[in-house]
Design a protein around this motif. Structure first.
Motif, PDB file in Angstrom:
ATOM      1  N   LEU A 179       0.833  -1.201   0.000  1.00 53.50           N
ATOM      2  CA  LEU A 179       0.000   0.000   0.000  1.00 53.50           C
ATOM      3  C   LEU A 179       0.873   1.259   0.000  1.00 53.50           C
ATOM      4  N   ARG A 180       0.571   2.177  -0.917  1.00 53.86           N
ATOM      5  CA  ARG A 180       1.259   3.465  -0.934  1.00 53.86           C
ATOM      6  C   ARG A 180       0.246   4.546  -1.297  1.00 53.86           C
ATOM      7  N   SER A 181       0.425   5.719  -0.704  1.00 52.44           N
ATOM      8  CA  SER A 181      -0.496   6.824  -0.973  1.00 52.44           C
ATOM      9  C   SER A 181       0.105   7.770  -2.008  1.00 52.44           C
ATOM     10  N   TYR A 182      -0.746   8.272  -2.901  1.00 52.63           N
ATOM     11  CA  TYR A 182      -0.312   9.278  -3.882  1.00 52.63           C
ATOM     12  C   TYR A 182      -1.375  10.377  -3.955  1.00 52.63           C
ATOM     13  N   SER A 183      -0.899  11.610  -3.937  1.00 53.24           N
ATOM     14  CA  SER A 183      -1.811  12.762  -3.906  1.00 53.24           C
ATOM     15  C   SER A 183      -2.301  13.093  -5.303  1.00 53.24           C
ATOM     16  N   THR A 206      -2.953  11.713 -10.615  1.00 55.08           N
ATOM     17  CA  THR A 206      -2.018  11.578  -9.506  1.00 55.08           C
ATOM     18  C   THR A 206      -0.617  11.496 -10.094  1.00 55.08           C
ATOM     19  N   THR A 207       0.349  12.046  -9.388  1.00 56.59           N
ATOM     20  CA  THR A 207       1.683  12.181  -9.964  1.00 56.59           C
ATOM     21  C   THR A 207       2.701  11.466  -9.074  1.00 56.59           C
ATOM     22  N   VAL A 208       3.464  10.586  -9.692  1.00 57.59           N
ATOM     23  CA  VAL A 208       4.345   9.694  -8.932  1.00 57.59           C
ATOM     24  C   VAL A 208       5.794   9.892  -9.369  1.00 57.59           C
ATOM     25  N   ARG A 246       9.678   8.495  -9.175  1.00 51.61           N
ATOM     26  CA  ARG A 246      10.467   7.296  -8.861  1.00 51.61           C
ATOM     27  C   ARG A 246      11.317   7.564  -7.632  1.00 51.61           C
ATOM     28  N   VAL A 247      11.296   6.657  -6.688  1.00 51.77           N
ATOM     29  CA  VAL A 247      12.185   6.741  -5.532  1.00 51.77           C
ATOM     30  C   VAL A 247      13.245   5.653  -5.718  1.00 51.77           C
ATOM     31  N   PRO A 248      14.532   6.014  -5.726  1.00 51.22           N
ATOM     32  CA  PRO A 248      15.559   4.983  -5.954  1.00 51.22           C
ATOM     33  C   PRO A 248      15.396   3.820  -4.983  1.00 51.22           C
ATOM     34  N   GLY A 249      15.314   2.623  -5.529  1.00 48.78           N
ATOM     35  CA  GLY A 249      15.153   1.433  -4.682  1.00 48.78           C
ATOM     36  C   GLY A 249      13.734   1.217  -4.212  1.00 48.78           C
ATOM     37  N   GLY A 250      12.832   2.136  -4.537  1.00 50.06           N
ATOM     38  CA  GLY A 250      11.459   2.052  -4.029  1.00 50.06           C
ATOM     39  C   GLY A 250      10.635   1.018  -4.786  1.00 50.06           C
ATOM     40  N   LEU A 251       9.804   0.315  -4.046  1.00 49.42           N
ATOM     41  CA  LEU A 251       9.049  -0.793  -4.608  1.00 49.42           C
ATOM     42  C   LEU A 251       7.928  -0.314  -5.538  1.00 49.42           C
ATOM     43  N   VAL A 252       7.018   0.470  -4.983  1.00 47.20           N
ATOM     44  CA  VAL A 252       5.782   0.772  -5.701  1.00 47.20           C
ATOM     45  C   VAL A 252       5.988   1.833  -6.787  1.00 47.20           C
ATOM     46  N   SER A 253       6.745   2.904  -6.461  1.00 41.98           N
ATOM     47  CA  SER A 253       6.912   3.968  -7.469  1.00 41.98           C
ATOM     48  C   SER A 253       7.587   3.400  -8.713  1.00 41.98           C
ATOM     49  N   ASN A 254       8.575   2.541  -8.530  1.00 40.33           N
ATOM     50  CA  ASN A 254       9.262   1.970  -9.703  1.00 40.33           C
ATOM     51  C   ASN A 254       8.366   0.996 -10.451  1.00 40.33           C
ATOM     52  N   ILE A 303       1.154  20.479   7.161  1.00 40.42           N
ATOM     53  CA  ILE A 303       2.272  19.717   6.606  1.00 40.42           C
ATOM     54  C   ILE A 303       1.766  18.366   6.118  1.00 40.42           C
ATOM     55  N   GLU A 304       2.155  17.993   4.903  1.00 41.36           N
ATOM     56  CA  GLU A 304       1.846  16.649   4.405  1.00 41.36           C
ATOM     57  C   GLU A 304       3.136  15.858   4.370  1.00 41.36           C
ATOM     58  N   ARG A 305       3.224  14.833   5.209  1.00 40.11           N
ATOM     59  CA  ARG A 305       4.458  14.029   5.273  1.00 40.11           C
ATOM     60  C   ARG A 305       4.313  12.809   4.395  1.00 40.11           C
ATOM     61  N   PHE A 306       5.181  12.695   3.386  1.00 39.73           N
ATOM     62  CA  PHE A 306       5.127  11.526   2.511  1.00 39.73           C
ATOM     63  C   PHE A 306       5.705  10.303   3.209  1.00 39.73           C
ATOM     64  N   GLY A 307       6.677  10.520   4.082  1.00 39.34           N
ATOM     65  CA  GLY A 307       7.164   9.435   4.937  1.00 39.34           C
ATOM     66  C   GLY A 307       7.990   8.392   4.234  1.00 39.34           C
TER      67      GLY A 307
HETATM   68  C1  FAD Z   1      -0.238  11.104   2.274  1.00 37.79           C
HETATM   69  C2  FAD Z   1       0.866  10.781   1.284  1.00 37.79           C
HETATM   70  C3  FAD Z   1       0.828  11.325   0.005  1.00 37.79           C
HETATM   71  C4  FAD Z   1       1.853  11.037  -0.890  1.00 37.79           C
HETATM   72  N1  FAD Z   1       1.798  11.590  -2.156  1.00 37.79           N
HETATM   73  C5  FAD Z   1       2.782  11.321  -3.044  1.00 37.79           C
HETATM   74  C6  FAD Z   1       2.730  11.892  -4.365  1.00 37.79           C
HETATM   75  O1  FAD Z   1       1.808  12.607  -4.732  1.00 37.79           O
HETATM   76  N2  FAD Z   1       3.742  11.596  -5.229  1.00 37.79           N
HETATM   77  C7  FAD Z   1       4.792  10.782  -4.875  1.00 37.79           C
HETATM   78  O2  FAD Z   1       5.672  10.541  -5.726  1.00 37.79           O
HETATM   79  N3  FAD Z   1       4.859  10.243  -3.621  1.00 37.79           N
HETATM   80  C8  FAD Z   1       3.872  10.474  -2.719  1.00 37.79           C
HETATM   81  N4  FAD Z   1       3.921   9.893  -1.474  1.00 37.79           N
HETATM   82  C9  FAD Z   1       5.036   8.968  -1.151  1.00 37.79           C
HETATM   83  C10 FAD Z   1       4.631   7.560  -1.634  1.00 37.79           C
HETATM   84  O3  FAD Z   1       3.504   7.085  -0.913  1.00 37.79           O
HETATM   85  C11 FAD Z   1       5.738   6.540  -1.412  1.00 37.79           C
HETATM   86  O4  FAD Z   1       6.209   6.606  -0.091  1.00 37.79           O
HETATM   87  C12 FAD Z   1       6.914   6.718  -2.367  1.00 37.79           C
HETATM   88  O5  FAD Z   1       6.492   6.639  -3.733  1.00 37.79           O
HETATM   89  C13 FAD Z   1       7.957   5.613  -2.121  1.00 37.79           C
HETATM   90  O6  FAD Z   1       7.328   4.366  -2.256  1.00 37.79           O
HETATM   91  P1  FAD Z   1       8.071   3.136  -2.936  1.00 37.79           P
HETATM   92  O7  FAD Z   1       7.234   1.926  -2.689  1.00 37.79           O
HETATM   93  O8  FAD Z   1       8.470   3.416  -4.332  1.00 37.79           O
HETATM   94  O9  FAD Z   1       9.404   3.075  -2.108  1.00 37.79           O
HETATM   95  P2  FAD Z   1       9.690   2.185  -0.829  1.00 37.79           P
HETATM   96  O10 FAD Z   1       9.801   0.760  -1.210  1.00 37.79           O
HETATM   97  O11 FAD Z   1       8.711   2.566   0.223  1.00 37.79           O
HETATM   98  O12 FAD Z   1      11.138   2.723  -0.473  1.00 37.79           O
HETATM   99  C14 FAD Z   1      11.390   4.126  -0.245  1.00 37.79           C
HETATM  100  C15 FAD Z   1      12.857   4.341   0.072  1.00 37.79           C
HETATM  101  O13 FAD Z   1      13.192   3.690   1.273  1.00 37.79           O
HETATM  102  C16 FAD Z   1      14.237   2.755   1.047  1.00 37.79           C
HETATM  103  N5  FAD Z   1      13.895   1.615   1.880  1.00 37.79           N
HETATM  104  C17 FAD Z   1      12.946   0.685   1.659  1.00 37.79           C
HETATM  105  N6  FAD Z   1      12.898  -0.189   2.674  1.00 37.79           N
HETATM  106  C18 FAD Z   1      13.851   0.215   3.559  1.00 37.79           C
HETATM  107  C19 FAD Z   1      14.308  -0.263   4.816  1.00 37.79           C
HETATM  108  N7  FAD Z   1      13.755  -1.339   5.403  1.00 37.79           N
HETATM  109  N8  FAD Z   1      15.290   0.427   5.447  1.00 37.79           N
HETATM  110  C20 FAD Z   1      15.842   1.521   4.884  1.00 37.79           C
HETATM  111  N9  FAD Z   1      15.463   2.019   3.679  1.00 37.79           N
HETATM  112  C21 FAD Z   1      14.494   1.371   3.051  1.00 37.79           C
HETATM  113  C22 FAD Z   1      14.211   2.459  -0.434  1.00 37.79           C
HETATM  114  O14 FAD Z   1      15.458   2.042  -0.901  1.00 37.79           O
HETATM  115  C23 FAD Z   1      13.806   3.784  -0.976  1.00 37.79           C
HETATM  116  O15 FAD Z   1      14.915   4.635  -1.026  1.00 37.79           O
HETATM  117  C24 FAD Z   1       2.913  10.175  -0.550  1.00 37.79           C
HETATM  118  C25 FAD Z   1       2.934   9.619   0.741  1.00 37.79           C
HETATM  119  C26 FAD Z   1       1.929   9.905   1.649  1.00 37.79           C
HETATM  120  C27 FAD Z   1       1.961   9.284   3.034  1.00 37.79           C
END
Ligand code: FAD
Length: 328
Positions: free
Chosen positions: A47-51, A64-66, A68-76, A220-224
């Motif tokens: 589960l991931r949130s996108y605004s 909704t606009t996403v 890429r987060v390096p290493g990120g699961l869902v954005s990639n 404040i909106e924290r993406f976290g």
């Molecule tokens: C309310 C809200 C609104 C949001 N809106 C947007 C939006 O409009 N657009 C947008 O692009 N994003 C938005 N986000 C952020 C989005 O939800 C994701 O957090 C973001 O895309 C990263 O997700 P991911 O699955 O790609 O990366 P993840 O898999 O969650 O990884 C993120 C980062 O953490 C690292 N990581 C993963 N697991 C670990 C671990 N165990 N220890 C250390 N590092 C780790 C990864 O390598 C990567 O660098 C929003 C978040 C919230 C809460």
């Protein structure tokens, strides 16, 4: 019954490449939403949130606009696999990073993909109110700027009401405290909106608070970041939590200071959750025995709380024994 916090299939209509690492997904849905809200997507079981970057009043389509987060699961995964015609599952829009109906001047600070909800807020405030709007965007370099032409277009269309300032790290480093202070100005009653990387938001918030801004005027909106695995087992259990998840009952120990979600995850369960900040309501469950108190609640209405619904990421038990039931 809680409001609809479940997942709905939504078809992707179009995909717009905004920058090298940012895409907008135009969604085939007629959900009502407020500027600044988000949807929580279920992708590959995660589960991931996108605004929304679209405005409910000036755009006819939901976007909704996403980034890429390096290493990120869902954005990639979304960038690599989500194409027009595909279905995604998402919740109804939620969130409280929204416009207030107070007519106050609006000053926004956004960094990187934090521009997504802020663009929705700015477009809506300009079109539906006569508020003065000032926006400072911070980006690494010119290629990283998202929605540059759209924001330039708004600045041309609303001269005198919309001021846009761009900060690029390549022009001399990160945004500084004096720059933030100067841009914040001193118009009484200003609403400040902040969204971006955590250190950016922390800096802006600190400068605003040091300057005497009332905390209630800072939104404040924290993406976290993804939740860390629960820490090691505390010494003593202080009660029990009975969790009904997927129709199965599990009884796990309760430890002081732990949320219901943390207790469940510590016990090896995989309940739903996303923002872990009390915003998205992905983690809701119903308390059927005992009671819990939420630290933060930006998602549930009073009548839902009265019916026992709780955000498990924020709920700490206030009775030694408690039963929570997740929706199937
Ligand atoms: C309310 C809200 C609104 C949001 N809106 C947007 C939006 O409009 N657009 C947008 O692009 N994003 C938005 N986000 C952020 C989005 O939800 C994701 O957090 C973001 O895309 C990263 O997700 P991911 O699955 O790609 O990366 P993840 O898999 O969650 O990884 C993120 C980062 O953490 C690292 N990581 C993963 N697991 C670990 C671990 N165990 N220890 C250390 N590092 C780790 C990864 O390598 C990567 O660098 C929003 C978040 C919230 C809460």
């Amino acid at each position: 019954m809680a409001r609809d916090h479940g997942f709905h299939p939504i078809r992707v209509k179009r995909v717009i490449q905004e920058t090298a690492d940012t895409r907008t997904y135009v969604l085939d849905t007629a959900f009502d939403y407020e500027a600044g809200q988000f949807m929580t997507f279920k992708v590959c079981g995660t589960l991931r949130s996108y605004s929304m970057s679209s405005s409910p009043t000036t755009d006819t389509e939901v976007m909704t606009t996403v980034k890429r987060v390096p290493g990120g699961l869902v954005s990639n995964w979304m960038h690599d696999h989500l194409s027009p015609g595909d279905l995604v599952e998402a919740t109804l829009p939620a969130g409280v990073f929204c416009l207030r109906e107070n007519g106050a001047p609006l000053v926004a600070f956004c960094g990187g993909s934090g521009v997504t909800p802020v663009l929705s807020l700015v477009k809506t405030a300009l079109a539906t109110t006569d508020r003065r709007v000032r926006l400072l965007t911070a980006d690494r370099d010119a290629d990283a700027v998202i929605f540059g032409p759209v924001l330039d277009g708004l600045a041309e269309r609303y001269p005198g009401r919309f001021e846009l300032r761009r900060h690029l790290d390549t022009d001399g480093g990160f945004l500084t405290e004096p720059q933030i202070r100067e841009f914040a100005g001193n118009a009484p009653g200003t609403d400040f909106y902040v969204c971006g990387p955590d250190p950016f938001m922390d800096l802006v918030e600190r400068v605003l608070l040091d300057g005497g801004t009332d905390p209630s005027q800072i939104l404040i909106e924290r993406f976290g970041l993804p939740a860390a695995e629960p820490a090691e087992q505390p010494a003593e259990a202080e009660g029990t939590i009975t969790i009904v998840l997927g129709g199965k009952k599990h009884t796990v120990p309760q430890h002081s200071g732990e949320t219901l979600l943390q207790s469940a995850r510590r016990a090896g369960l995989s309940p739903p959750f996303s923002c872990e900040a009390g915003n998205c309501a992905t983690c809701i469950a119903q308390v059927t025995e005992g009671a819990a108190r939420m630290q933060i609640n930006n998602a549930l209405e009073d009548d839902e709380i009265a019916d026992g619904w709780v955000l498990t990421c924020q709920g700490e038990p206030t009775t030694p024994d408690i039963t929570v039931v997740y929706e199937d």
